[in-house]
Design a protein around this motif. Structure first.
Motif, PDB file in Angstrom:
ATOM      1  N   TYR A 115      -4.869   6.698  12.736  1.00  0.00           N
ATOM      2  CA  TYR A 115      -4.817   5.257  12.424  1.00  0.00           C
ATOM      3  C   TYR A 115      -5.817   4.501  13.309  1.00  0.00           C
ATOM      4  O   TYR A 115      -6.577   3.669  12.844  1.00  0.00           O
ATOM      5  CB  TYR A 115      -3.385   4.741  12.636  1.00  0.00           C
ATOM      6  N   THR A 141       0.836  -1.203   0.000  1.00  0.00           N
ATOM      7  CA  THR A 141       0.000   0.000   0.000  1.00  0.00           C
ATOM      8  C   THR A 141       0.869   1.250   0.000  1.00  0.00           C
ATOM      9  O   THR A 141       0.657   2.171  -0.800  1.00  0.00           O
ATOM     10  CB  THR A 141      -0.919   0.004   1.248  1.00  0.00           C
ATOM     11  N   LYS A 194      -1.892   3.672   4.278  1.00  0.00           N
ATOM     12  CA  LYS A 194      -2.589   4.911   3.891  1.00  0.00           C
ATOM     13  C   LYS A 194      -2.322   6.039   4.887  1.00  0.00           C
ATOM     14  O   LYS A 194      -2.053   7.172   4.492  1.00  0.00           O
ATOM     15  CB  LYS A 194      -4.101   4.666   3.812  1.00  0.00           C
ATOM     16  N   GLU A 200      -0.581   9.840   4.478  1.00  0.00           N
ATOM     17  CA  GLU A 200      -1.192  11.105   4.921  1.00  0.00           C
ATOM     18  C   GLU A 200      -0.249  11.852   5.854  1.00  0.00           C
ATOM     19  O   GLU A 200      -0.071  13.066   5.738  1.00  0.00           O
ATOM     20  CB  GLU A 200      -2.508  10.838   5.667  1.00  0.00           C
ATOM     21  N   LEU A 257       1.349   4.039  -3.035  1.00  0.00           N
ATOM     22  CA  LEU A 257       1.022   5.461  -2.888  1.00  0.00           C
ATOM     23  C   LEU A 257       2.252   6.330  -3.135  1.00  0.00           C
ATOM     24  O   LEU A 257       2.270   7.516  -2.818  1.00  0.00           O
ATOM     25  CB  LEU A 257       0.460   5.725  -1.485  1.00  0.00           C
TER      26      LEU A 257
END
Ligand SMILES: Cc1cc2nc3c(=O)[nH]c(=O)nc-3n(C[C@H](O)[C@H](O)[C@H](O)COP(=O)(O)OP(=O)(O)OC[C@H]3O[C@@H](n4cnc5c(N)ncnc54)[C@H](O)[C@@H]3O)c2cc1C
Ligand code: SF4
Ligand code: SF4
Lengths: 90, 497
Positions: free
Chosen positions: B341, B21, B322, B326, B25
């Motif tokens: 989270y 992931t 993710k 961020e 990204l």
């Protein structure tokens, strides 16, 4: 057939250095480690836990003895990179 | 020195999905695994749930060489003498919520095949992958800020965010100061024997009925799970539960003729002995810290009911990847920022699994992991089935006999219902955060005072019948008092009035 007979069915790259030990000063001799270790690597002698001399060849690295020891007498690390247990059919 | 955005420690399902992931990204990501090959340190009962295939596109294309699709599960109940008394099976419901759940119960796989595949997918997504790399701890700069990790050869790997995906004995969690080892009451150990067998023999003896649970009054709940060319037979309990060697209990399980028959019919040959720990938490609370996110078993995300953990590791890995992205884009890797989270996982299927945490825990400790309970649960279920279905007498006579068969179990059942099962169902059905008082409990509070007093009155009028002797006082003790205090206090009042 006894399930104990299978306890040696373990694949290993035997670690060349120690990764576990017991601090006799901290150990209360409660034998919790003796009970949980499924490959029989612990004994209590004269009120103190003793780890089998050949534990590096037989230990599953499960950490159950370390986890269950309430007095924190067991030091447990994983063996060095790339050595130790090789679970083929996990 | 090279610096990474994200360092993932541990190449299990959680670590690989986190790395996949994060790399996907656009983050510069490395994943580090202590084994020479991913999977070689890991043990599962082997079942991947339909959720894995629902939520992860890459799983839909994944076909592992030795997978077996389980389309049926069977629960076997055995008594004190390790004699099987009853069994029943179930299959996926046609009205299950999504297609995969309608097709199969689990896909049974080996970690030595699954983990390397996922690790490879992380590499395909652009993550750097390293095996034979054991991390001994996080590295802190002066002032305590975490700046990377150190390997057992003394090498330092520098990065902004550390994702601890290093399993139940998480070195990252401990050295980052997020927690010390788990409380022993929160961890179970599961011993397993792996058997090899020919595919044709398992097809013939087992087919898709590939998940067998063995419950008894002499050992904690055990299982035999079948993959394409092998199977696992094992059992587990909290690390502090064992009063004798785990082998004592495993041997009792192996005494069951049904277990032996499976091994015989599949011509199983023992290949490997395994033991591994897994967490059983009611509510994970240590899942992040400054610069650190914990996923999977390192966070304690295995489901507290059946120890399913691969999906929760993968899902939390995805969320951690993710949140890391961020945090890095806003330039804030502090605990404060990373608390999103926890919000993310609580709001996901991971958090959903823990909504009923305490009640599940009560049930697991009360019945699931408690062979003592098997002493009444197993004969009760058996007598109920026998009472309804036997042909030893006319069905009219059997129906009349049913209460006599079942009444002895009522006290334990009532206690279990009150202490564990009703709270459990109330917690699971409701979302406590959204309604002040769970609706099922509210409904029970409304309905029970209406239903139970007439029942209790009826029972009290027949003091010499089994209902009057057993059910009446029980209703009063367990249900009447708590739910209808203002209307009827005790059975005596019922009798007097
Ligand atoms: C016997 C048993 C049966 C189970 N059955 C099932 C089942 O049927 N289905 C299911 O979904 N779940 C099952 N589970 C739970 C499941 O196995 C775990 O929840 C799952 O593996 C968690 O994944 P993870 O990625 O968080 O951790 P792990 O799979 O434990 O991976 C952690 C990885 O980190 C590596 N590592 C650890 N420390 C270090 C370090 N210091 N440096 C570098 N690398 C490190 C390890 O080698 C390992 O590869 C079972 C568990 C057990 C014990
Ligand atoms: S569990 Fe700990 S305290 Fe008890 S005997 Fe073993 S090492 Fe000693
Ligand atoms: S880590 Fe596991 S196998 Fe090794 S000594 Fe401890 S309990 Fe025994």
């Amino acid at each position: 057939m006894k399930t104990e007979e299978f306890a040696g069915l373990v694949h290993k790259v035997v670690p060349s250095r120690d990764f576990m030990s017991v601090d006799a000063g901290e150990c209360t001799g409660c034998a919790d480690c003796v009970i949980v270790c499924p490959v029989f690597l612990w004994k209590v002698r004269e009120g103190r836990a003793v780890l089998a001399a050949d534990y590096r060849e037989r230990c599953l690295e499960c950490g159950a003895c370390w986890q269950v020891c309430s007095s924190g007498a067991i030091r447990f690390d994983f063996p060095d990179s790339g050595t130790g247990i090789v679970v083929r059919y996990g | 020195m090279e610096k990474y955005d994200v360092i993932v420690v541990g190449g299990g399902p959680g670590g690989s999905v986190a790395a996949m992931t994060a790399a996907g990204l656009g983050l510069k990501t490395i994943v580090l695994e202590r084994g020479t090959r991913p999977g070689e340190k890991n043990v599962s009962g082997t079942g991947l749930s339909p959720k894995c295939y629902r939520d992860f596109e890459f799983m839909k294309e994944m076909k592992l060489p030795h997978e077996r699709v389980a389309t049926m599960a069977t629960l076997h109940l055995s008594d004190d003498e390790a004699v099987e008394r009853m069994s029943f099976s179930f299959t996926p419901s046609e009205r299950a919520a999504y297609p995969e759940a309608r097709e199969f119960l689990t896909v049974n796989v080996y970690r030595s095949e699954l983990d390397p595949r996922l690790f490879g997918l992380a590499a395909d997504a652009g993550a750097e992958t390293r095996t034979s790399t054991r991390i001994v701890g996080v590295v802190k700069a002066e002032g305590g800020r975490i700046t990377g990790v150190r390997t057992d050869t003394g090498e330092t790997i520098t990065g902004d965010i550390i994702i601890g995906a290093d399993g139940v004995i998480s070195t990252v969690a401990r050295t980052a100061g997020i927690r010390q080892k788990w409380d022993p009451s929160e961890v179970a150990m599961i011993i397993n024997i792996d058997f090899g067998a020919a595919r044709a023999d398992i097809d013939e003896a087992i087919g898709g009925n590939a998940l067998h649970y063995w419950y008894s009054s002499v050992f904690p709940v055990g299982y035999s799970f079948f993959s394409a060319e092998g199977f696992h037979v094992g059992l587990g309990n909290y690390v502090t539960w064992w009063k004798k060697s785990p082998h004592y209990y495993l041997n009792r399980m192996f005494e069951i003729e049904g277990v032996q028959r499976q091994i015989r019919q599949c011509k199983g040959v023992a290949r490997e002995f395994q033991n591994h720990m897994v967490t059983f938490l009611t509510n994970p609370t240590t899942t992040y810290g400054d610069s650190v996110l914990l996923v999977g078993d390192a966070a304690g995300f295995a489901c507290p009911f059946e120890a399913e953990g691969v999906y929760y590791a993968m899902y939390s890995g995805m969320l951690a990847g993710k949140v890391a992205a961020e945090a890095l884009s806003s330039g804030d890797v502090s605990r404060g920022f990373l608390s999103r989270y926890e919000r993310a996982w609580r709001d996901s299927p991971v958090g959903e699994e823990f909504v009923g945490g305490e009640a599940i825990d009560g049930f697991v400790r009360g019945i699931g992991f408690n062979p003592e309970a098997g002493r009444w649960v197993i004969p009760m279920l058996n007598d109920a089935a026998f009472g309804l279905l036997n042909v030893a007498e006319s069905h009219t006579a059997s129906a009349r006999n049913l209460p006599r068969l079942l009444l002895p179990y009522v006290p334990e059942l009532a206690r279990e219902l009150k202490e564990d099962l009703l709270p459990l169902s109330a917690r699971m059905v409701e979302r406590p955060r959204r309604s002040a008082r769970p609706g099922l409990v509210r409904l029970m509070r409304k309905a029970l005072p209406r239903i139970l007093p007439p029942l209790a009155r009826f029972a009290a009028r027949r003091p010499r019948s089994p209902y009057g002797e057993v059910v009446g006082p029980l209703l009063a003790e367990h249900f009447l008092t708590p739910y209808a205090e203002e209307r009827i206090n005790t059975l005596e009042e019922v009798e007097r009035g």
